[in-house]
Design an enzyme around this catalytic site. Structure first.
Site, PDB file in Angstrom:
ATOM      1  N   LYS A 150       0.871  -1.114  -0.028  1.00 53.58           N
ATOM      2  CA  LYS A 150       0.004  -0.058  -0.126  1.00 53.58           C
ATOM      3  C   LYS A 150       0.770   1.165   0.187  1.00 53.58           C
ATOM      4  CE  LYS A 150      -4.036   1.690   2.566  1.00 53.58           C
ATOM      5  NZ  LYS A 150      -4.907   1.332   3.787  1.00 53.58           N
ATOM      6  N   SER A 233      -9.160   1.845   2.521  1.00 55.99           N
ATOM      7  CA  SER A 233      -8.512   2.636   1.832  1.00 55.99           C
ATOM      8  C   SER A 233      -7.423   1.454   1.111  1.00 55.99           C
ATOM      9  CB  SER A 233      -7.730   3.297   2.923  1.00 55.99           C
ATOM     10  OG  SER A 233      -6.974   3.022   3.751  1.00 55.99           O
ATOM     11  N   GLY A 255     -10.619   0.806  10.050  1.00 51.55           N
ATOM     12  CA  GLY A 255     -12.000   0.836   9.932  1.00 51.55           C
ATOM     13  C   GLY A 255     -12.481   0.050   9.159  1.00 51.55           C
ATOM     14  N   GLY A 256     -11.790  -1.023   8.506  1.00 52.46           N
ATOM     15  CA  GLY A 256     -12.158  -1.841   7.549  1.00 52.46           C
ATOM     16  C   GLY A 256     -11.608  -1.764   6.429  1.00 52.46           C
ATOM     17  N   SER A 257     -10.394  -0.901   6.200  1.00 49.11           N
ATOM     18  CA  SER A 257      -9.378  -0.828   4.997  1.00 49.11           C
ATOM     19  C   SER A 257      -8.983  -1.937   4.397  1.00 49.11           C
ATOM     20  CB  SER A 257      -8.403   0.154   5.509  1.00 49.11           C
ATOM     21  OG  SER A 257      -9.295   1.578   5.782  1.00 49.11           O
TER      22      SER A 257
END
Length: 501
Positions: A150, A233, A255-257
């Site tokens: 990433k 993200s 948060g769930g990325s």
């Protein structure tokens, strides 16, 4: 009183109206010029970053072309179809060369990013790492495996932009700890993937979004359906892996990325307990966030790939480089266990009702687990975990993939994943099915909680998802990543056995 005395001692100077007007106009012009210069400087930085990326793409394309001239007989499709464990075995035994595998994946990544805009920048130093591993005496667990990372995970000589102009022009001075360990294990980081602006899109000026676009490098698309977002993200990772351009990627999750792109793109992804993997050398737009910690984790096409990655990373090298990481090696015995599990489950968190297909996925997975001899208990929430003596929990994850532009309108829909960031529990996502015609018909009757604007917007966001992946979320207690992966593997196996996935 004091002001009056000062006025008497220091009478106000007289200013001619014309002079005052001139001063005001001059100030206004100066402000306009200053703003224009600032915007021009920003535009120039963005154009330079885009130009550098294009040059990098051309260089990689030329390197692939030269390789194809040297090795025209390379079996591209056969290599790309190999699961990670089998590919790693072939590289270890020498029946495949790291060079062939690397350029095969670079070639595919070039194709995928042309269609989806998922690669932010190729890493030219991957060719140096290729030479480095070929000279190593011992082959690491990820010997010769191309790995994508990433955008904000530090790699020496590369930018970590977080999708922001402010980080352009300042390349990293050294590798992050995670990249150092990947290289020590023989992996070859070859691409940095796109992210939303600030790792969370700004939507309507103030809301946050789990899409994947920024003003510098643009919108990333879902390779399974270009009308849909890959999520965020870690959306660039999701798109690249789902498109076949990477076999293993590293994302981050606050948060769930990791889990949302995995759900939207049909991948397996693991958010470990925070600090199970080192965050040293990872950039971020905001420092000092302690209440909801970020976590790095792997994304791949199957659970075994996630397990191999965690096994490789949880080694003495990571514990030595970052003493703040608990020295807990990967527990292969727990991961490989076939003992029956006590599984808690719920199909809604009671806050944001998810589409019918996601609740169906939990129901069908729970039925498959029970049929396989596992004990399933309906759990209203995590407070009952200890009371029921649960091993793991099965629950829904947001999906299927949203149409581009909708994530920013439904921030509260991430409650299904955000919960386990707040609790700091390891949680992973496994695709178990696809959206069916029956799901689409049932969606037409969906009213959600209150049939309000939120519910109607969700209905619009997931419409037109026929054939797209449907996933479930698997959760364990803190520091039990191996048990979480074991559960994910069982879910994956059962879903394949029933033909659902």
């Amino acid at each position: 009183m004091i002001q009056q005395q000062l006025r008497q001692l220091l009478p106000e100077p007289e200013v001619a109206p014309a002079a005052a007007l001139g001063l005001l106009c001059g100030s206004a012009v100066a402000m306009v010029v200053w703003k224009w210069l600032g915007e021009r400087q920003i535009q120039q930085k963005m154009e330079e970053a885009q130009r550098t990326r294009e040059e990098g793409v051309k260089k990689m394309a030329e390197a692939v072309r030269q390789f194809r001239e040297q090795v025209p007989s390379a079996h591209t499709d056969a290599i790309l179809s190999l699961p990670l464990l089998e590919l790693a075995g072939r590289l270890q035994e020498g029946s495949l060369s790291p060079k062939t595998v690397l350029y095969t994946y670079i070639e595919k990544a070039l194709e995928v990013t042309q269609q989806t805009n998922c690669v932010r920048h190729f890493i030219p130093e991957c060719e140096e790492q290729l030479q480095e591993i070929q000279g190593q005496k011992e082959k690491g667990l990820l010997y010769g495996i191309p790995v994508s990372i990433k955008d904000h995970i530090g790699h020496k000589g590369q930018l970590s932009t977080c999708g922001l102009v402010q980080y352009l022009g300042t390349p990293e001075q050294e590798d992050s700890v995670l990249v150092k360990v990947l290289k020590r294990q023989g992996a070859i980081p070859f691409a940095k993937t796109n992210v939303p602006q600030s790792l969370f899109n700004l939507f309507a000026g103030f809301l946050l979004s789990y899409d994947c676009s920024n003003t510098i490098f643009g919108q990333t698309l879902n390779p399974l359906n270009h009308q849909k977002t890959p999520g965020g993200s870690s959306g660039g990772e999701g798109a690249l892996i789902a498109g076949g351009g990477s076999i293993l990627g590293i994302g981050s999750d606050v948060g769930g990325s990791i889990r949302l792109p995995s759900s939207f793109c049909g991948l397996c992804g693991l958010k470990p307990t925070a600090k199970r993997l080192s965050l040293s050398g990872v950039n971020g737009p905001v420092s000092g966030i302690l209440s909801v910690p970020s976590a790095l984790g792997p994304m791949a096409r199957d659970v075994d790939s996630l397990a191999l990655c965690m096994k490789a990373l949880l080694c003495e090298e990571m514990f030595r480089l970052d003493p703040t990481v608990p020295p807990i090696p990967f527990n292969e015995e727990v991961y490989s266990s076939s003992a029956p599990l006590r599984v808690g489950y719920y199909d809604t968190d009671g806050f944001f009702p998810l589409p019918p297909c996601m609740r169906r996925a939990v129901r069908e997975t729970r039925e498959a687990l029970q049929a396989a001899g596992h004990t399933a208990y309906r759990s209203q929430f995590i407070t009952q975990w200890r009371e029921l003596q649960l091993d793991v929990v099965l629950c829904p994850v947001l999906g299927p993939a949203f149409t581009v532009g909708f994530p920013g309108k439904l921030l509260s829909a991430v409650s299904s994943t955000m919960l386990y960031n707040v609790l700091n529990f390891p949680a992973g996502v496994v695709p178990v099915s696809v959206v069916t015609e029956a799901d689409e018909e049932e969606l037409k009757l969906y009213r959600g909680c209150c049939d309000d604007s939120w519910d109607r917007t969700l209905k619009q966001a997931v419409a037109g998802a026929m054939g797209l992946p449907v996933a479930v979320q698997c959760v364990a207690l803190p520091w039990q990543e191996e048990l979480c992966l074991c559960f994910m593997k069982e879910v994956e196996t059962l879903s394949h056995g029933t033909g659902a996935a």
